[in-house]
Design an enzyme around this catalytic site. Structure first.
Site, PDB file in Angstrom:
ATOM      1  N   ASP A 140     -34.816 -28.051  46.432  1.00  7.95           N
ATOM      2  CA  ASP A 140     -35.179 -26.634  46.505  1.00  7.95           C
ATOM      3  C   ASP A 140     -34.017 -25.860  45.919  1.00  7.95           C
ATOM      4  O   ASP A 140     -32.865 -26.073  46.314  1.00  7.95           O
ATOM      5  CB  ASP A 140     -35.487 -26.172  47.922  1.00  7.95           C
ATOM      6  CG  ASP A 140     -36.220 -24.833  47.882  1.00  7.95           C
ATOM      7  OD1 ASP A 140     -37.292 -24.761  47.267  1.00  7.95           O
ATOM      8  OD2 ASP A 140     -35.718 -23.844  48.451  1.00  7.95           O
TER       9      ASP A 140
ATOM     10  N   ASP B  17     -32.261 -19.757  33.201  1.00  8.78           N
ATOM     11  CA  ASP B  17     -31.110 -20.192  32.393  1.00  8.78           C
ATOM     12  C   ASP B  17     -30.698 -19.183  31.304  1.00  8.78           C
ATOM     13  O   ASP B  17     -29.506 -18.965  31.104  1.00  8.78           O
ATOM     14  CB  ASP B  17     -31.378 -21.559  31.744  1.00  8.78           C
ATOM     15  CG  ASP B  17     -31.146 -22.717  32.719  1.00  8.78           C
ATOM     16  OD1 ASP B  17     -30.223 -22.622  33.542  1.00  8.78           O
ATOM     17  OD2 ASP B  17     -31.897 -23.713  32.644  1.00  8.78           O
TER      18      ASP B  17
ATOM     19  N   LYS C 137     -25.137 -29.266  30.716  1.00 14.62           N
ATOM     20  CA  LYS C 137     -25.639 -28.556  31.912  1.00 14.62           C
ATOM     21  C   LYS C 137     -25.567 -29.480  33.127  1.00 14.62           C
ATOM     22  O   LYS C 137     -25.058 -29.096  34.179  1.00 14.62           O
ATOM     23  CB  LYS C 137     -27.073 -28.054  31.683  1.00 14.62           C
ATOM     24  CG  LYS C 137     -27.609 -27.289  32.901  1.00 14.62           C
ATOM     25  CD  LYS C 137     -29.027 -26.757  32.739  1.00 14.62           C
ATOM     26  CE  LYS C 137     -29.535 -26.226  34.071  1.00 14.62           C
ATOM     27  NZ  LYS C 137     -30.967 -25.930  34.094  1.00 14.62           N
TER      28      LYS C 137
ATOM     29  N   HIS D 212     -25.636 -26.821  39.442  1.00 16.21           N
ATOM     30  CA  HIS D 212     -25.981 -26.915  40.868  1.00 16.21           C
ATOM     31  C   HIS D 212     -26.748 -28.212  41.153  1.00 16.21           C
ATOM     32  O   HIS D 212     -26.453 -28.937  42.085  1.00 16.21           O
ATOM     33  CB  HIS D 212     -26.809 -25.685  41.264  1.00 16.21           C
ATOM     34  CG  HIS D 212     -27.993 -25.402  40.367  1.00 16.21           C
ATOM     35  ND1 HIS D 212     -27.913 -25.471  38.993  1.00 16.21           N
ATOM     36  CD2 HIS D 212     -29.287 -25.098  40.644  1.00 16.21           C
ATOM     37  CE1 HIS D 212     -29.100 -25.201  38.476  1.00 16.21           C
ATOM     38  NE2 HIS D 212     -29.952 -24.975  39.463  1.00 16.21           N
TER      39      HIS D 212
HETATM   40  P1  ITT Z   1     -41.070 -27.685  43.221  1.00 17.02           P
HETATM   41  O1  ITT Z   1     -41.097 -26.858  44.497  1.00 17.02           O
HETATM   42  O2  ITT Z   1     -42.352 -28.382  42.935  1.00 17.02           O
HETATM   43  O3  ITT Z   1     -39.871 -28.594  43.146  1.00 17.02           O
HETATM   44  P2  ITT Z   1     -40.522 -25.122  41.953  1.00 17.02           P
HETATM   45  O4  ITT Z   1     -40.303 -24.697  40.521  1.00 17.02           O
HETATM   46  O5  ITT Z   1     -41.521 -24.326  42.769  1.00 17.02           O
HETATM   47  O6  ITT Z   1     -40.885 -26.684  41.959  1.00 17.02           O
HETATM   48  P3  ITT Z   1     -38.364 -24.230  43.697  1.00 17.02           P
HETATM   49  O7  ITT Z   1     -39.250 -23.728  44.772  1.00 17.02           O
HETATM   50  O8  ITT Z   1     -37.144 -25.022  44.082  1.00 17.02           O
HETATM   51  O9  ITT Z   1     -39.123 -25.147  42.650  1.00 17.02           O
HETATM   52  O10 ITT Z   1     -37.904 -22.996  42.819  1.00 17.02           O
HETATM   53  C1  ITT Z   1     -36.854 -23.119  41.953  1.00 17.02           C
HETATM   54  C2  ITT Z   1     -36.874 -21.967  40.967  1.00 17.02           C
HETATM   55  O11 ITT Z   1     -35.516 -21.514  40.801  1.00 17.02           O
HETATM   56  C3  ITT Z   1     -37.320 -22.455  39.606  1.00 17.02           C
HETATM   57  O12 ITT Z   1     -38.711 -22.333  39.440  1.00 17.02           O
HETATM   58  C4  ITT Z   1     -36.503 -21.542  38.692  1.00 17.02           C
HETATM   59  O13 ITT Z   1     -37.118 -20.283  38.604  1.00 17.02           O
HETATM   60  C5  ITT Z   1     -35.200 -21.364  39.445  1.00 17.02           C
HETATM   61  N1  ITT Z   1     -34.247 -22.416  39.056  1.00 17.02           N
HETATM   62  C6  ITT Z   1     -33.846 -23.490  39.809  1.00 17.02           C
HETATM   63  N2  ITT Z   1     -33.004 -24.274  39.115  1.00 17.02           N
HETATM   64  C7  ITT Z   1     -32.872 -23.699  37.915  1.00 17.02           C
HETATM   65  C8  ITT Z   1     -32.155 -24.049  36.749  1.00 17.02           C
HETATM   66  O14 ITT Z   1     -31.455 -25.168  36.684  1.00 17.02           O
HETATM   67  N3  ITT Z   1     -32.235 -23.244  35.702  1.00 17.02           N
HETATM   68  C9  ITT Z   1     -32.961 -22.128  35.726  1.00 17.02           C
HETATM   69  N4  ITT Z   1     -33.704 -21.728  36.768  1.00 17.02           N
HETATM   70  C10 ITT Z   1     -33.652 -22.502  37.862  1.00 17.02           C
END
Ligand code: ITT
Length: 199
Positions: A70, A156, A176, A181
């Site tokens: 998450d 990003d 990256k 993170h």
């Molecule tokens: P899952 O729950 O199925 O894993 P999701 O896209 O809904 O997929 P999250 O609830 O964890 O995942 O939301 C993470 C969001 O945060 C993601 O959709 C991006 O908008 C942002 N995010 C996370 N990591 C990122 C990264 O490495 N680069 C850019 N944006 C990122």
């Protein structure tokens, strides 16, 4: 070889995860590859809670070891928004060019030193015997004034690394992953799993 299911529906995350955990002696499968379909309600109030919810629920369905991510973007000037709502911010189906422009508009006129932000990633592991673990990785940066770069995904293009003078969308995936993170959290989780002899 042992199997490890990664509970995400986000294909971009999955690519990064396979690159970072690639050398482990386990077969890494997405939920889709494992034949699991589920839409889990992420109703926790922290990244850690949501990662644990996803990992535990999919572990119950799969009956084998499951990892979940998450993650999101915290902007200090916006009191940590979009935070755990990063995927849902302005609606799941809204394009990231619109979301990114909106965040930059909300920071219009805000000087460099107040544009600080970080990406946060919690990775959880859940096992059929009920054990679970969670770790956190972060990367510090700032919100830029324009979108730059075509790599990566999501936020990003507006997340800048001031000391490098680039956005994380301008980095190669190797660059990256080595500082992100998600890279940091996955390396911590890998150490934990190896230390606990769970792999
Ligand atoms: P899952 O729950 O199925 O894993 P999701 O896209 O809904 O997929 P999250 O609830 O964890 O995942 O939301 C993470 C969001 O945060 C993601 O959709 C991006 O908008 C942002 N995010 C996370 N990591 C990122 C990264 O490495 N680069 C850019 N944006 C990122």
């Amino acid at each position: 070889m042992k199997r490890l299911i990664f509970a995400t529906g986000n294909v971009n995350k999955m690519l990064e995860i396979k690159e970072i955990l690639g050398e482990l002696p386990v077969e890494i499968l997405s939920m889709k590859e494992a034949g699991i379909e589920a839409d889990i309600e992420e109703n926790g109030s922290t990244f850690e809670e949501n990662a644990l919810i996803k990992a535990k629920e999919i572990c119950k369905l799969a009956g084998e070891m499951v990892l979940a991510d998450d993650s999101g973007l915290e902007i200090d000037y916006l009191n940590g928004e979009p935070g755990i709502y990063s995927a849902r911010y302005m609606g799941e189906d809204t394009s990231y060019s619109i979301k990114n422009k909106n965040l930059m508009d909300r920071l219009a006129g805000v000087p460099d030193e107040q544009r600080t932000a970080r990406f946060v990633c919690a990775i959880a592991a859940a096992f059929p015997d009920g054990r679970s673990f969670v770790v956190r990785g972060t990367i510090e940066g700032m919100i830029g004034y324009e979108e730059r770069g075509k790599n990566g995904f999501g936020y990003d293009p507006i997340f800048y690394l001031p000391e490098k003078g680039v956005s994380t969308a301008e980095l190669s995936s190797e660059e990256k992953n080595s500082i992100s993170h998600r890279g940091n959290a996955l390396r911590k989780m890998r150490e934990l799993l190896e230390h606990e002899e769970l792999l």
